[in-house]
Design an enzyme around this catalytic site. Sequence first.
Site, PDB file in Angstrom:
ATOM      1  N   GLU A 114       0.843  -1.198   0.000  1.00  0.00           N
ATOM      2  CA  GLU A 114       0.000   0.000   0.000  1.00  0.00           C
ATOM      3  C   GLU A 114       0.876   1.245   0.000  1.00  0.00           C
ATOM      4  O   GLU A 114       1.997   1.212   0.495  1.00  0.00           O
ATOM      5  CB  GLU A 114      -0.880   0.014   1.264  1.00  0.00           C
ATOM      6  CG  GLU A 114      -1.792  -1.188   1.360  1.00  0.00           C
ATOM      7  CD  GLU A 114      -2.596  -1.209   2.656  1.00  0.00           C
ATOM      8  OE1 GLU A 114      -2.520  -0.230   3.432  1.00  0.00           O
ATOM      9  OE2 GLU A 114      -3.296  -2.210   2.885  1.00  0.00           O
ATOM     10  N   LYS A 116       2.375   4.459   1.417  1.00  0.00           N
ATOM     11  CA  LYS A 116       2.512   4.987   2.769  1.00  0.00           C
ATOM     12  C   LYS A 116       2.179   6.471   2.686  1.00  0.00           C
ATOM     13  O   LYS A 116       2.967   7.287   2.212  1.00  0.00           O
ATOM     14  CB  LYS A 116       3.919   4.763   3.303  1.00  0.00           C
ATOM     15  CG  LYS A 116       4.067   5.146   4.759  1.00  0.00           C
ATOM     16  CD  LYS A 116       5.390   4.655   5.306  1.00  0.00           C
ATOM     17  CE  LYS A 116       5.576   4.949   6.782  1.00  0.00           C
ATOM     18  NZ  LYS A 116       5.282   6.309   7.184  1.00  0.00           N
ATOM     19  N   ASP A 118       1.552  10.155   3.698  1.00  0.00           N
ATOM     20  CA  ASP A 118       2.241  10.966   4.697  1.00  0.00           C
ATOM     21  C   ASP A 118       1.301  12.037   5.247  1.00  0.00           C
ATOM     22  O   ASP A 118       1.359  13.196   4.877  1.00  0.00           O
ATOM     23  CB  ASP A 118       3.474  11.615   4.069  1.00  0.00           C
ATOM     24  CG  ASP A 118       4.443  12.106   5.123  1.00  0.00           C
ATOM     25  OD1 ASP A 118       4.222  11.818   6.315  1.00  0.00           O
ATOM     26  OD2 ASP A 118       5.410  12.789   4.748  1.00  0.00           O
ATOM     27  N   TYR A 228      -7.195   2.436   5.986  1.00  0.00           N
ATOM     28  CA  TYR A 228      -6.348   1.291   5.629  1.00  0.00           C
ATOM     29  C   TYR A 228      -6.252   0.174   6.669  1.00  0.00           C
ATOM     30  O   TYR A 228      -5.559  -0.803   6.440  1.00  0.00           O
ATOM     31  CB  TYR A 228      -4.934   1.755   5.263  1.00  0.00           C
ATOM     32  CG  TYR A 228      -4.287   2.677   6.284  1.00  0.00           C
ATOM     33  CD1 TYR A 228      -3.878   2.197   7.515  1.00  0.00           C
ATOM     34  CD2 TYR A 228      -4.098   4.016   5.994  1.00  0.00           C
ATOM     35  CE1 TYR A 228      -3.294   3.043   8.443  1.00  0.00           C
ATOM     36  CE2 TYR A 228      -3.512   4.872   6.916  1.00  0.00           C
ATOM     37  CZ  TYR A 228      -3.116   4.375   8.139  1.00  0.00           C
ATOM     38  OH  TYR A 228      -2.542   5.200   9.054  1.00  0.00           O
ATOM     39  N   LYS A 316      10.843   3.173   2.913  1.00  0.00           N
ATOM     40  CA  LYS A 316      10.682   4.604   2.678  1.00  0.00           C
ATOM     41  C   LYS A 316      11.310   5.011   1.363  1.00  0.00           C
ATOM     42  O   LYS A 316      12.292   4.415   0.915  1.00  0.00           O
ATOM     43  CB  LYS A 316      11.355   5.365   3.813  1.00  0.00           C
ATOM     44  CG  LYS A 316      10.698   5.113   5.148  1.00  0.00           C
ATOM     45  CD  LYS A 316      10.309   6.435   5.757  1.00  0.00           C
ATOM     46  CE  LYS A 316       9.969   6.293   7.218  1.00  0.00           C
ATOM     47  NZ  LYS A 316      10.353   7.475   7.964  1.00  0.00           N
ATOM     48  N   CYS A 410      17.545  49.440   0.474  1.00  0.00           N
ATOM     49  CA  CYS A 410      16.943  48.597  -0.556  1.00  0.00           C
ATOM     50  C   CYS A 410      17.964  48.326  -1.658  1.00  0.00           C
ATOM     51  O   CYS A 410      18.553  49.265  -2.205  1.00  0.00           O
ATOM     52  CB  CYS A 410      15.715  49.283  -1.140  1.00  0.00           C
ATOM     53  SG  CYS A 410      15.075  48.424  -2.584  1.00  0.00           S
ATOM     54  N   CYS A 413      16.785  50.323  -4.913  1.00  0.00           N
ATOM     55  CA  CYS A 413      16.702  51.786  -5.042  1.00  0.00           C
ATOM     56  C   CYS A 413      17.480  52.534  -3.961  1.00  0.00           C
ATOM     57  O   CYS A 413      17.458  53.755  -3.917  1.00  0.00           O
ATOM     58  CB  CYS A 413      15.247  52.229  -5.027  1.00  0.00           C
ATOM     59  SG  CYS A 413      14.472  51.986  -3.424  1.00  0.00           S
ATOM     60  N   CYS A 426      10.938  47.674   1.640  1.00  0.00           N
ATOM     61  CA  CYS A 426      11.414  48.927   1.048  1.00  0.00           C
ATOM     62  C   CYS A 426      10.227  49.890   1.002  1.00  0.00           C
ATOM     63  O   CYS A 426       9.231  49.608   0.350  1.00  0.00           O
ATOM     64  CB  CYS A 426      11.941  48.678  -0.368  1.00  0.00           C
ATOM     65  SG  CYS A 426      12.160  50.233  -1.279  1.00  0.00           S
ATOM     66  N   CYS A 432      10.795  52.836  -6.402  1.00  0.00           N
ATOM     67  CA  CYS A 432      11.686  51.680  -6.467  1.00  0.00           C
ATOM     68  C   CYS A 432      11.406  50.870  -7.731  1.00  0.00           C
ATOM     69  O   CYS A 432      10.279  50.447  -7.971  1.00  0.00           O
ATOM     70  CB  CYS A 432      11.476  50.816  -5.224  1.00  0.00           C
ATOM     71  SG  CYS A 432      12.466  49.326  -5.209  1.00  0.00           S
TER      72      CYS A 432
HETATM   73  S1  IVH Z   1      -0.570   0.510   8.643  1.00  0.00           S
HETATM   74  C1  IVH Z   1       0.278  -0.898  12.833  1.00  0.00           C
HETATM   75  N1  IVH Z   1      -0.844   1.530   6.304  1.00  0.00           N
HETATM   76  O1  IVH Z   1       2.579   5.475   8.605  1.00  0.00           O
HETATM   77  C2  IVH Z   1       0.156  -0.688  11.405  1.00  0.00           C
HETATM   78  N2  IVH Z   1       0.112   2.877   8.006  1.00  0.00           N
HETATM   79  O2  IVH Z   1       5.237   5.578   9.944  1.00  0.00           O
HETATM   80  C3  IVH Z   1      -0.659   0.484  11.190  1.00  0.00           C
HETATM   81  N3  IVH Z   1       0.665   5.129   7.256  1.00  0.00           N
HETATM   82  O3  IVH Z   1       1.524   5.926  11.844  1.00  0.00           O
HETATM   83  C4  IVH Z   1      -0.158   1.285  10.125  1.00  0.00           C
HETATM   84  N4  IVH Z   1      -0.024   4.903   5.199  1.00  0.00           N
HETATM   85  O4  IVH Z   1      -0.003   6.738  10.100  1.00  0.00           O
HETATM   86  C5  IVH Z   1      -0.415   1.739   7.551  1.00  0.00           C
HETATM   87  N5  IVH Z   1      -1.191   2.292   4.153  1.00  0.00           N
HETATM   88  C6  IVH Z   1      -0.775   2.513   5.408  1.00  0.00           C
HETATM   89  C7  IVH Z   1      -0.225   3.730   5.828  1.00  0.00           C
HETATM   90  C8  IVH Z   1       0.209   3.871   7.135  1.00  0.00           C
HETATM   91  C9  IVH Z   1       0.502   5.719   6.084  1.00  0.00           C
HETATM   92  C10 IVH Z   1       1.248   5.819   8.421  1.00  0.00           C
HETATM   93  C11 IVH Z   1       0.582   5.540   9.718  1.00  0.00           C
HETATM   94  C12 IVH Z   1       1.688   5.241  10.674  1.00  0.00           C
HETATM   95  C13 IVH Z   1       2.880   5.715   9.953  1.00  0.00           C
HETATM   96  C14 IVH Z   1       4.099   4.961  10.410  1.00  0.00           C
END
Ligand code: IVH
Length: 677
Positions: A114, A116, A118, A228, A316, A410, A413, A426, A432
């Site tokens: 999945e 991740k 942010d 998720y 990551k 400035c 000018c 300025c 200017c």
């Molecule tokens: S699963 C215990 N799935 O990443 C497992 N987390 O760095 C629960 N996050 O705090 C997390 N996308 O907020 C999971 N597809 C995803 C995610 C995800 C983002 C975040 C989550 C977690 C953080 C960890």
Amino acid sequence: MDLEAARARVDELREEIRRHQRLYYVEDAPEISDERFDELFRELQELEEEHADLVTDDSPTRRVGGQPVEGFPTVEHAAPMLSLDSSVDEAALRRFDERLRKALGDEGVVYMVEPKLDGASVELVYEQGRLVRGSTRGDGVRGEGVTENLRTIASIPLRLRDDETPVPPFLAVRGEVLINIGAFEALNERLLNEGKTPFANPRNAAAGALRQLDPQMTASRPLEIFFYDVLAAEGLEVSRQRDVLELFRRWGMRVSDLSRPAASVEEVLEAYRDLAERRDDLGVELDGVVVKLDELAGREAVGSTSHHPRWAFAIKFPPRKEITRVISIFPSVGRTGVITPVAMLRPVEIGGVTVSRATLHNREEVARKDIREGDRVRIQRAGDVIPQVVERVAEDDRERQPPFAMPERCPSCDTPVIERGPRTVCPNALGCQAQLEGRLVHFGSRHALDIEGLGEETVKLLVERELVGGLPDLFELTKEQVEGLPRFAEISAANLVEAIDRSSRTELARFLHGLGIPEVGVTVARDLARHFGSAQALLAASREALEEVRGVGPKMADRIVEFLAEPHNREVVESLLGRMELEAPQAPADGEAGELPLAGLKFVFTGGLDSHTRGEAKAVVERAGGRVTSAVSRGTDYVVAGEDPGSKLEKARQLGVEVLDETGWNELLRERGLAGA
Ligand code: IVH
């Protein structure tokens, strides 16, 4: 390391980690990069693994996250919201895979990969299919109850769909709340315009929005969610993660369509590379992929540590941050006279784009980050945001240059600059060169001299060809000079020169507005004109005399005095007065004194405002005698553009209708005595 040395280091690390967690999670003001934080955390984890004696219950490794902030009720999660084990390293993924295969056998190991996301992780609890509670992750066990704020997010269903598939009586789920990159940029731009500190990244912006005490504020930020994970449920029969996601979808819960199954590490890596490549085009910030065991029974079997589940792993993406060196820092004068320190960098490629300069925002930011010429710095690019200098990278034995200081004059000018909050400005607005184009466009705009044909492009040409070096030069333009410009012919040139000529006879209020005195909008200009009756009287007015004008407070009086006292500005104003004929305003007609403050004005709103909902804003306008319409036309007086404005903003610009941002809108209300309305 012997036990005593380890104990000392562990104490030190815990204190530091706690502090950074507080800065990061509670105050949204991180001082170090995520990478650096992860390093500290990992170091502590390793020390604790080596010296089991040193483990205490209050170690940050036993409790992930920060303290809930005051102001929201504390909510215990239905199950701990754990973190994820993660690495940027492929080898770590392989070790994870091997551990699982050893524990479960090859048969049992199929993954879901999945994105991740942010953002900010939240728990949502549904009872009988209804949203009853929502909370932030907090320390993993307890978070802040932000139910009301979460309810404002359109992609969070308040009631689950149960027409296709029955909904369990109790369901606690986890999801990620995000702000998309476009909205994040718009928000930061606004904060910068207001002289406030921008958010470091979209995650902090989303987390900040969730913790607004006023749900209206949250509602005005375009937050989104992706679900998720199931934290806890009663009466839910499901055996695989992919089925969980499918159920979510059926219940009307948003799930990412970027998830897919993978049967081997190779397939996981393929999915990872694919997303890494598309990362810049997704509109939301991803920081990697999450690899999860698909079979829920296998998850039970391997269990969790107090920090993370053993059945999931995050790989990551390499950070969109790079380290380079500051070659020099130079002050850049913007269109409104604000001087921004800009770092010239040794060029560095970040996510496919070569970056050679980055903004340092303002005087206070440079001082806070202590960035000097020659320093090594970490540069960050989030989406299309102007690259930012995140932090200085310390170098032990390198002699540093003296601290950077904003210039006293400035750079364009040579006028002595002034400090306005964190910003350096300025004050030579009208003399200017760096500000000239913007000033000319404003001077000719609809509520000012209303010069048809004097748009941005024409102004640019006039300045570039040195036909106009100041506002008064406009009135010296000849048809022949204009004819020589691209896109102009005999008639259009004659029209422009004529329009300028016509505008030299105008109302005093329009002229005053056109000068672009800070804080002086259409209304104040009108009030000043009425009060003083002539430009000469205004030029002679003291600060005290100014404060007597309706709607002019001490701050505004200061700005006006400052502006008019600046010698270049004064010279330009006097030169203009010599070329123009200004109509004194009519004395207010009988009965007009009691006129409603927004009488006759037409407003259009687009985008969200922090201070008012759309309904409130409409009520304010209507109570004050104005009208709110939905479409922008030439008859519209103001378009109020909040966050994430729509096409109406574009339309307003095309038609030359005055656009107010939120600050401008609130200023207008203040000017008209409607503050707090
Ligand atoms: S699963 C215990 N799935 O990443 C497992 N987390 O760095 C629960 N996050 O705090 C997390 N996308 O907020 C999971 N597809 C995803 C995610 C995800 C983002 C975040 C989550 C977690 C953080 C960890």
